[in-house]
Design a protein around this motif. Structure first.
Motif, PDB file in Angstrom:
ATOM      1  N   SER A  89      -1.145   3.864  -2.404  1.00 56.31           N
ATOM      2  CA  SER A  89      -2.583   3.536  -2.333  1.00 56.31           C
ATOM      3  C   SER A  89      -2.903   2.919  -1.499  1.00 56.31           C
ATOM      4  N   ASN A  90      -4.360   2.464  -0.599  1.00 58.26           N
ATOM      5  CA  ASN A  90      -4.980   1.636   0.022  1.00 58.26           C
ATOM      6  C   ASN A  90      -5.712   0.820  -0.473  1.00 58.26           C
ATOM      7  N   HIS A  91      -6.156   0.774  -1.920  1.00 55.64           N
ATOM      8  CA  HIS A  91      -7.030   0.119  -2.846  1.00 55.64           C
ATOM      9  C   HIS A  91      -6.044  -0.115  -3.727  1.00 55.64           C
ATOM     10  N   TYR A 115       1.793   0.502  -4.263  1.00 51.07           N
ATOM     11  CA  TYR A 115       1.294   0.885  -4.979  1.00 51.07           C
ATOM     12  C   TYR A 115       0.937   2.498  -4.692  1.00 51.07           C
ATOM     13  N   SER A 173       0.846  -1.051   0.115  1.00 48.70           N
ATOM     14  CA  SER A 173      -0.159  -0.318   0.095  1.00 48.70           C
ATOM     15  C   SER A 173       0.638   1.400   0.191  1.00 48.70           C
ATOM     16  N   LYS A 174       1.813   1.082   0.744  1.00 49.74           N
ATOM     17  CA  LYS A 174       2.581   3.064   1.043  1.00 49.74           C
ATOM     18  C   LYS A 174       3.884   2.850   0.002  1.00 49.74           C
ATOM     19  N   ASP A 181      -5.520   0.426   8.357  1.00 51.94           N
ATOM     20  CA  ASP A 181      -4.298  -0.159   8.375  1.00 51.94           C
ATOM     21  C   ASP A 181      -3.925   0.426   9.680  1.00 51.94           C
ATOM     22  N   THR A 241      -8.664  -3.322  -1.132  1.00 45.91           N
ATOM     23  CA  THR A 241      -9.060  -2.532  -0.522  1.00 45.91           C
ATOM     24  C   THR A 241      -8.444  -2.916   1.326  1.00 45.91           C
ATOM     25  N   ILE A 242      -7.835  -1.340   1.219  1.00 47.89           N
ATOM     26  CA  ILE A 242      -7.225  -1.930   2.618  1.00 47.89           C
ATOM     27  C   ILE A 242      -8.000  -0.909   4.001  1.00 47.89           C
TER      28      ILE A 242
END
Length: 226
Positions: free
Chosen positions: A168-170, A166, A162-163, A216, A212-213
């Protein structure tokens, strides 16, 4: 395949930003840009290393063949150099690089690159800084891998994706479940079970390769708890 236009490159490395106009012109003449499709091998373990590879676009996995099978070392995204330690420190590639997405790379003549390192102190310092950061992160990953249970490693992997991968959280995964299991040193079934548990606990949502996170903070607690 085409000649690199280093003078106008929008994704130049921090090291290349310290090259003069003449040096950038020479770099372009001694480099070629090559595109790869998903799953294509960019360079292969045990093959002669005649170039430094600069990843301009895309995501790549680095894979080393062991006694019994291949092992994913890490996943990296552009822009970054690939294989500097193995190319400068040896004459053969010590691991392979495989495209996880469509990829664009610049293959830089090794002798030209070494000449910049020897003659341009600021360029050399940036390369050394890059190598040092990679090594420190590998040390941290090694400690986490040894001291963290599989559930914590899966949580940490999702947060890292995510961090750092990519942004993004999605995101849509570019790795298979087998790739993730290999990266974490566990089985595909274990990864799938833990992801299902995370869905049940409303930590993430999964739809095919889309993830999708949702929390976090809770994933971070699981990762830190080990």
């Amino acid at each position: 395949m085409s000649q690199c236009l280093c003078l106008n490159c929008k994704v130049r490395s921090a090291a290349a930003n310290h090259l003069s106009i003449d040096e950038l012109d020479l770099l372009g003449k001694r480099s070629v840009e090559v595109e790869f499709d998903k799953d294509e091998v960019i360079f292969k373990q045990d093959a002669f290393a005649s170039n430094i590879v600069y990843l301009r676009e895309g995501i790549v996995k680095l894979v080393m063949r062991g006694h019994n099978r291949e092992q994913i070392l890490k996943v990296v995204k552009a822009p970054t150099y690939l294989g500097i330690p193995t190319t400068i420190g040896d004459n053969v590639n010590n691991y392979s690089a495989v495209a996880l997405t469509p990829v664009s790379c610049c293959f830089i003549d090794r002798a030209t690159f070494k000449n910049f390192v020897e003659s341009n102190g600021k360029f050399a310092y940036e390369i050394l800084t890059t190598i040092s950061k990679i090594e420190l992160r590998q040390f941290q990953n090694c400690v986490n891998h040894i001291q963290t249970q599989v559930t914590g490693r899966v949580a940490g992997m999702l947060l890292d994706f995510s961090k750092n991968l990519y942004g993004s959280n999605h995101f849509q995964l570019t790795l298979t479940r087998n790739d993730m299991a290999d990266l974490l040193g566990t089985s595909r079934e274990t990864v799938s079970r833990i992801l299902t548990d995370f869905v049940t606990e409303k930590l993430i949502e999964v739809h095919g390769k889309d993830i999708t996170i949702l929390s976090d903070e809770r994933l971070e607690k699981i990762n830190l708890a080990g």
